[in-house]
Each structure stands twice: as C-alpha cells, then as structure tokens.
Design a protein around this motif. Structure first.
Motif, PDB file in Angstrom:
ATOM      1  N   GLN A   1       0.835  -1.197   0.000  1.00  0.00           N
ATOM      2  CA  GLN A   1       0.000   0.000   0.000  1.00  0.00           C
ATOM      3  C   GLN A   1       0.876   1.255   0.000  1.00  0.00           C
ATOM      4  O   GLN A   1       2.051   1.210   0.381  1.00  0.00           O
ATOM      5  CB  GLN A   1      -0.931   0.003   1.218  1.00  0.00           C
ATOM      6  CG  GLN A   1      -1.904  -1.168   1.231  1.00  0.00           C
ATOM      7  CD  GLN A   1      -2.989  -1.010   2.280  1.00  0.00           C
ATOM      8  OE1 GLN A   1      -3.335   0.104   2.653  1.00  0.00           O
ATOM      9  NE2 GLN A   1      -3.526  -2.120   2.751  1.00  0.00           N
TER      10      GLN A   1
ATOM     11  N   VAL B   1      -3.757   3.789  -0.119  1.00  0.00           N
ATOM     12  CA  VAL B   1      -4.477   2.905  -1.034  1.00  0.00           C
ATOM     13  C   VAL B   1      -3.554   1.779  -1.493  1.00  0.00           C
ATOM     14  O   VAL B   1      -2.318   1.881  -1.423  1.00  0.00           O
ATOM     15  CB  VAL B   1      -5.002   3.672  -2.268  1.00  0.00           C
ATOM     16  CG1 VAL B   1      -5.949   4.771  -1.851  1.00  0.00           C
ATOM     17  CG2 VAL B   1      -3.845   4.245  -3.076  1.00  0.00           C
ATOM     18  N   LYS B   2      -4.175   0.705  -1.970  1.00  0.00           N
ATOM     19  CA  LYS B   2      -3.421  -0.432  -2.514  1.00  0.00           C
ATOM     20  C   LYS B   2      -2.836  -0.065  -3.879  1.00  0.00           C
ATOM     21  O   LYS B   2      -3.355   0.792  -4.573  1.00  0.00           O
ATOM     22  CB  LYS B   2      -4.331  -1.644  -2.633  1.00  0.00           C
ATOM     23  CG  LYS B   2      -4.880  -2.128  -1.303  1.00  0.00           C
ATOM     24  CD  LYS B   2      -5.821  -3.308  -1.512  1.00  0.00           C
ATOM     25  CE  LYS B   2      -6.393  -3.777  -0.177  1.00  0.00           C
ATOM     26  NZ  LYS B   2      -7.376  -4.882  -0.361  1.00  0.00           N
TER      27      LYS B   2
ATOM     28  N   ALA C   1      -2.982  -1.591  -6.701  1.00  0.00           N
ATOM     29  CA  ALA C   1      -3.921  -1.779  -7.805  1.00  0.00           C
ATOM     30  C   ALA C   1      -4.942  -0.654  -7.898  1.00  0.00           C
ATOM     31  O   ALA C   1      -5.633  -0.519  -8.914  1.00  0.00           O
ATOM     32  CB  ALA C   1      -4.648  -3.119  -7.655  1.00  0.00           C
ATOM     33  N   GLN C   2      -5.055   0.166  -6.854  1.00  0.00           N
ATOM     34  CA  GLN C   2      -6.049   1.243  -6.836  1.00  0.00           C
ATOM     35  C   GLN C   2      -5.441   2.616  -7.150  1.00  0.00           C
ATOM     36  O   GLN C   2      -6.150   3.619  -7.135  1.00  0.00           O
ATOM     37  CB  GLN C   2      -6.714   1.295  -5.456  1.00  0.00           C
ATOM     38  CG  GLN C   2      -7.442   0.016  -5.071  1.00  0.00           C
ATOM     39  CD  GLN C   2      -7.885   0.009  -3.617  1.00  0.00           C
ATOM     40  OE1 GLN C   2      -7.225   0.588  -2.762  1.00  0.00           O
ATOM     41  NE2 GLN C   2      -9.006  -0.638  -3.353  1.00  0.00           N
TER      42      GLN C   2
ATOM     43  N   ARG D   1      -4.229   4.049  -9.910  1.00  0.00           N
ATOM     44  CA  ARG D   1      -4.746   4.769 -11.079  1.00  0.00           C
ATOM     45  C   ARG D   1      -6.153   5.309 -10.815  1.00  0.00           C
ATOM     46  O   ARG D   1      -6.473   6.447 -11.173  1.00  0.00           O
ATOM     47  CB  ARG D   1      -4.732   3.861 -12.307  1.00  0.00           C
ATOM     48  CG  ARG D   1      -5.070   4.618 -13.559  1.00  0.00           C
ATOM     49  CD  ARG D   1      -4.951   3.808 -14.841  1.00  0.00           C
ATOM     50  NE  ARG D   1      -5.275   4.665 -15.959  1.00  0.00           N
ATOM     51  CZ  ARG D   1      -4.440   5.479 -16.563  1.00  0.00           C
ATOM     52  NH1 ARG D   1      -3.172   5.493 -16.192  1.00  0.00           N
ATOM     53  NH2 ARG D   1      -4.813   6.266 -17.550  1.00  0.00           N
ATOM     54  N   GLN D   2      -6.996   4.479 -10.180  1.00  0.00           N
ATOM     55  CA  GLN D   2      -8.327   4.946  -9.822  1.00  0.00           C
ATOM     56  C   GLN D   2      -8.248   6.129  -8.854  1.00  0.00           C
ATOM     57  O   GLN D   2      -9.028   7.079  -8.955  1.00  0.00           O
ATOM     58  CB  GLN D   2      -9.117   3.796  -9.188  1.00  0.00           C
ATOM     59  CG  GLN D   2      -9.467   2.677 -10.165  1.00  0.00           C
ATOM     60  CD  GLN D   2     -10.555   3.096 -11.139  1.00  0.00           C
ATOM     61  OE1 GLN D   2     -11.601   3.559 -10.728  1.00  0.00           O
ATOM     62  NE2 GLN D   2     -10.298   2.943 -12.422  1.00  0.00           N
ATOM     63  N   PHE D   3      -7.297   6.078  -7.922  1.00  0.00           N
ATOM     64  CA  PHE D   3      -7.160   7.174  -6.970  1.00  0.00           C
ATOM     65  C   PHE D   3      -6.727   8.456  -7.677  1.00  0.00           C
ATOM     66  O   PHE D   3      -7.137   9.559  -7.291  1.00  0.00           O
ATOM     67  CB  PHE D   3      -6.157   6.809  -5.875  1.00  0.00           C
ATOM     68  CG  PHE D   3      -6.121   7.803  -4.754  1.00  0.00           C
ATOM     69  CD1 PHE D   3      -7.138   7.855  -3.812  1.00  0.00           C
ATOM     70  CD2 PHE D   3      -5.081   8.712  -4.655  1.00  0.00           C
ATOM     71  CE1 PHE D   3      -7.118   8.790  -2.795  1.00  0.00           C
ATOM     72  CE2 PHE D   3      -5.049   9.651  -3.636  1.00  0.00           C
ATOM     73  CZ  PHE D   3      -6.067   9.692  -2.705  1.00  0.00           C
TER      74      PHE D   3
ATOM     75  N   ARG E   1      -9.693  10.003  -8.890  1.00  0.00           N
ATOM     76  CA  ARG E   1     -10.428  10.613  -7.777  1.00  0.00           C
ATOM     77  C   ARG E   1      -9.859  12.000  -7.458  1.00  0.00           C
ATOM     78  O   ARG E   1     -10.613  12.949  -7.198  1.00  0.00           O
ATOM     79  CB  ARG E   1     -10.353   9.716  -6.533  1.00  0.00           C
ATOM     80  CG  ARG E   1     -11.189  10.235  -5.374  1.00  0.00           C
ATOM     81  CD  ARG E   1     -11.153   9.271  -4.209  1.00  0.00           C
ATOM     82  NE  ARG E   1     -11.765   7.998  -4.548  1.00  0.00           N
ATOM     83  CZ  ARG E   1     -13.080   7.763  -4.531  1.00  0.00           C
ATOM     84  NH1 ARG E   1     -13.903   8.742  -4.202  1.00  0.00           N
ATOM     85  NH2 ARG E   1     -13.548   6.594  -4.855  1.00  0.00           N
TER      86      ARG E   1
ATOM     87  N   ASP F   1     -12.271   2.066 -17.895  1.00  0.00           N
ATOM     88  CA  ASP F   1     -12.298   3.439 -17.400  1.00  0.00           C
ATOM     89  C   ASP F   1     -12.660   4.356 -18.567  1.00  0.00           C
ATOM     90  O   ASP F   1     -12.503   3.993 -19.734  1.00  0.00           O
ATOM     91  CB  ASP F   1     -10.937   3.840 -16.835  1.00  0.00           C
ATOM     92  CG  ASP F   1     -10.549   3.016 -15.609  1.00  0.00           C
ATOM     93  OD1 ASP F   1     -11.436   2.334 -15.061  1.00  0.00           O
ATOM     94  OD2 ASP F   1      -9.369   3.047 -15.230  1.00  0.00           O
TER      95      ASP F   1
ATOM     96  N   ASN G   1     -19.324   6.763  -7.717  1.00  0.00           N
ATOM     97  CA  ASN G   1     -18.834   6.894  -6.341  1.00  0.00           C
ATOM     98  C   ASN G   1     -19.649   7.912  -5.581  1.00  0.00           C
ATOM     99  O   ASN G   1     -20.411   8.665  -6.155  1.00  0.00           O
ATOM    100  CB  ASN G   1     -17.369   7.340  -6.336  1.00  0.00           C
ATOM    101  CG  ASN G   1     -17.172   8.656  -7.049  1.00  0.00           C
ATOM    102  OD1 ASN G   1     -17.725   8.885  -8.123  1.00  0.00           O
ATOM    103  ND2 ASN G   1     -16.371   9.524  -6.476  1.00  0.00           N
TER     104      ASN G   1
END
Length: 437
Positions: free
Chosen positions: A111, A142-143, A145-146, A148-150, A153, A192, A437
C-alpha cells in the motif's frame, strides 16, 4: 433453462482483464483553456515510482476542455508541498492553480500513502493573511492496484473545486468490440473512461448492440442476436446474471433506462413499423408510446423522466422529436441540416446532443433547446452513437480512425478532441456510465 441457453449459443460471461486495452490519443488540445500546473508527485520510496499521478490528472483535466496543464519544462520549480512555494513565479507565467503531492510506501505491505494539495495561485500571490491559498489538502492510503483509480479521484476533487461541478473522471464506459479473427467476434467490454482497465463482460458469435447503463451503474441493457434474431437483455455486472426482457418477432432494439431505473424505453416492430414502447422491468407491463406509419426509433429519456426523445421519419427524413409520456403530445426539436438522429438531452436539461448530417457527412453536434442554435463539435465524416458524461462535460462517440471503427472524445464546447482506438478489431456503440462513487 437460462444455463441451458448459455450452453446452446456458446455464450460466455467473463470478468477477467481483457488482453487488449484502448489507448487515448489527443488530436486537438485546448490553448485557450485555464492554465494549471500539475507538478510530478515526489516519490519518497526506493526504486521506480508506482504510478505517474501527474500524467493521469493532467490528461483528465485537459480532456474536460476547461483546463490546459502546462508542460514540465515550463515549470519554474517542481515543489511537492506548499510550505516553500513562491507563488509569484507561477503567477508570472499565468498559472491559476497548482496540483502537487507526495507518494510514500505505507507501513502496510503493498500500500502507498498519497498526500496532495490544490493551491490557488492568485490568492497565494496576493499574500493576504485572512485568505489561505490551499483549496484542498488530503492524505490517503491505497493499494497499488487502486493507484490509477485514486488519480482519477484526485482529478474529480480538483475539477469540482475549480469549476463548482462534479468531476466525471472516476466513471466507466461500455462498448462493443468486433474482431472477426476471434472465435467469438462480438464482445461487450467496459473500461475506465480513458480506455484503461478494460474488462470483458460478454462474448458471442452473433452481434451485440447498443449497451446502456442502469442509473445505479450496476447493470447493462443491450441487444443480442445470439438466437439469430434481436432480443433485449439486462445483465448484472456484479453477479453476471442476466434477464431476457423482450423477444418479439422482428425488431427488439435500442433500450434506454428511465432515470429511476424502473423502466426501459425500447423499439419494437411486433405490430408493424418500428415504434417506441416503455416496459416496466419488474412486471413486464408494456405501454406503446408512438403510433405512426413511419419508423420511430432511438428513444432516450429526458432527465426528469417525463418525456422521451426519439428519431422519426414522420417529416420525410430522420429528425428528432420529443413526446410527453402523460399526454402523448409530440413536438419536433431539430430543423437544421439534412437530417438529425441519435438525440440525448444533457444532464442539465439545457441542450440536445445528436448526430447531424451536413453535405453527406455525419458529425456530433449540440443544439441549445431554448434558442435552437446548432453547433457542430466534430470534423470527421462518420461520427455516431454519442454518449454524454454524467456531468455533461464530455461526449464519447463512435468514429472512423485510420480506416477502423474506434471511439473518440470531444469536450462539450468542442475545444478538446481525442481518439481512443482499439489495438485489435473495431470498437463502437460507447455508453458512458453514471457517477459510480
């Protein structure tokens, strides 16, 4: 029964990561947009930085058409926090806001802890003690794997702080990929909004058409020809279960969810010409909306759920009409150009996004619903299937790029354009998800 149906048509549901992904290629930037600096995030660990936050955030903001991130070689310095920043350096080069941050490995294995700030350069340069230039400052773990999503955000937070409108970068698109070299040439995929994180939802030997998201982002409705004729299905993206909604003789097509998620508008020709119907998803009760001797198709709900937009040839050529569901009162909305089709009202209810034909070329356009003014947003020749981001800032659509069917993005003001071609085969029929979200 349902399991037997799947085996019969060799239809396979898959939630694995697909082998190919889409790739966004910017074709027209935004020189007149608001200048912003997205400084590369400082990596406070060993080895390679786990994700390029600045590139993702910068591309997100650029794709909205409202911001123009400056290149790193034009940045006077590359600080990672606001404690030592000289706002005058950034004010002198016209930058209005700065995004910066730091990334470090967390004490938890696998993380990372990300700290980021959004700074108002104008306020910082004025040096007024009562006003802080720090518009936002957050820290999250965050992990890997998350990450790019973060990053998306962070883009959403920055966009909302600077525009007052909710960002739509943490959303997804659904689309149909066609590769005739594959054993199952027709595939329904989601990714995405910028083409990354592609996943395969469904594959078939027969065509799949017109996917559309439920308002809660959990399900897709689409048309499948797996039984050698058109049928409308709803598929749950989490459980992978699906439900057959209509399978009437001839056309079953163009499903569109009502804003409350309780009904589908769709096109059926069971009684003769293609007409618009509304079906209750729970009870399957059906209501015929249009009754005409010509083709009525491509229904789309108004944001308030009180009317439907649709394409009709009742005027001689395809034009876009609006019908009130309670009274049945119908009016024509489009008048300019050779023909107009595929209309959708923007989330704010002010404009109509559509496909318009001029001099034989099909282009994405937007019409102001009050004044009737029509603006053409794209310059290519065979643009179709527009789908609007849930905040109304961007449109994704099908186009032809280097001889292949692909997807493209255009900002609502037409100032930013990008192509999203597939590495293998063609892609078409994009559908933008609601906020997730």
């Amino acid at each position: 029964m349902f399991r037997r149906l799947l085996l019969t048509v060799s239809l396979v549901f898959i939630s694995l990561q697909a082998s190919a992904r889409l790739e966004i290629l910017i074709t027209e930037g935004v020189n007149s947009a608001r200048p912003i600096a997205v400084i590369p995030f400082k990596w406070l660990g060993e080895g390679k930085k786990p994700e390029n936050f600045a590139d993702i955030i910068g591309n997100d903001l650029r794709s909205s058409g409202q911001f123009s991130p400056i290149s790193i070689n034009k940045m006077p310095k590359t600080p990672s926090n606001s404690q030592t920043i000289d706002y005058s350096l950034w004010h002198d080069i016209g930058v209005e806001a700065i995004v910066m941050g730091e990334v470090r490995p967390s004490t938890k294995a696998g993380q990372y802890t990300i700290t980021y700030e959004l700074l108002d350069v104008v306020t910082g340069n004025m040096g007024m003690a009562d006003y802080s230039p720090i518009m936002e400052k957050r820290r999250s773990t965050v992990k890997k794997a998350q990450l790019r999503q973060f990053s998306h955000r962070i883009s959403d937070v920055v966009y909302e702080k600077l525009t007052g409108e909710r960002g739509a970068f943490l959303t997804r698109i659904a689309y149909v990929a066609v590769d005739h070299k594959s054993s199952h040439p027709y595939q329904l995929r989601i990714s995405d909004y910028d083409g990354f994180g592609e996943k395969l939802v469904l594959r078939s030997k027969q065509p799949i058409m017109t996917p559309t998201w439920s308002p809660n982002g959990r399900k897709l409705a689409y048309v499948s020809f797996e039984k050698k004729r058109s049928q409308v299905y709803i598929q749950d993206l989490y459980t992978q279960k699906r439900e057959l909604m209509t399978s009437f003789p001839k056309i079953n097509g163009a499903p569109s969810w009502s804003p409350d998620g309780k009904q589908l508008a769709l096109v059926l020709s069971k009684d003769g010409q293609p007409e618009i119907y509304v079906i209750n998803i729970m009870t399957k009760a059906m209501q015929r909306i249009t009754r005409n001797r010509v083709i009525d198709t491509e229904p789309s709900w108004s944001p308030d759920g009180k009317s439907l937009i649709f394409t009709s040839e009742r005027g001689g050529r395809p034009q876009i009409y609006q019908v009130e569901l309670t009274s049945g009162k119908t009016k024509r909305l489009t008048w300019e150009g050779e023909l107009n089709l595929g209309g959708t009202i923007t989330p704010d209810g002010d404009s109509l996004v559509l496909v318009s034909r001029h001099n034989g070329n099909y282009k994405i356009s937007v019409q102001d619903l009050d004044s009737g003014e029509l603006r053409t947003l794209t310059k290519t020749e065979l643009d179709e299937s527009p789908s609007i981001a849930p905040n109304g800032s961007m449109i994704i659509y099908s186009t032809v790029y280097q001889g292949k069917k692909g997807l493209a993005l255009v900002s609502m003001d037409g100032r930013f354009k990008a192509n999203i071609p597939a590495k293998n085969g063609d892609v078409k029929s994009p559908a933008w998800s609601p906020f997730l979200n």
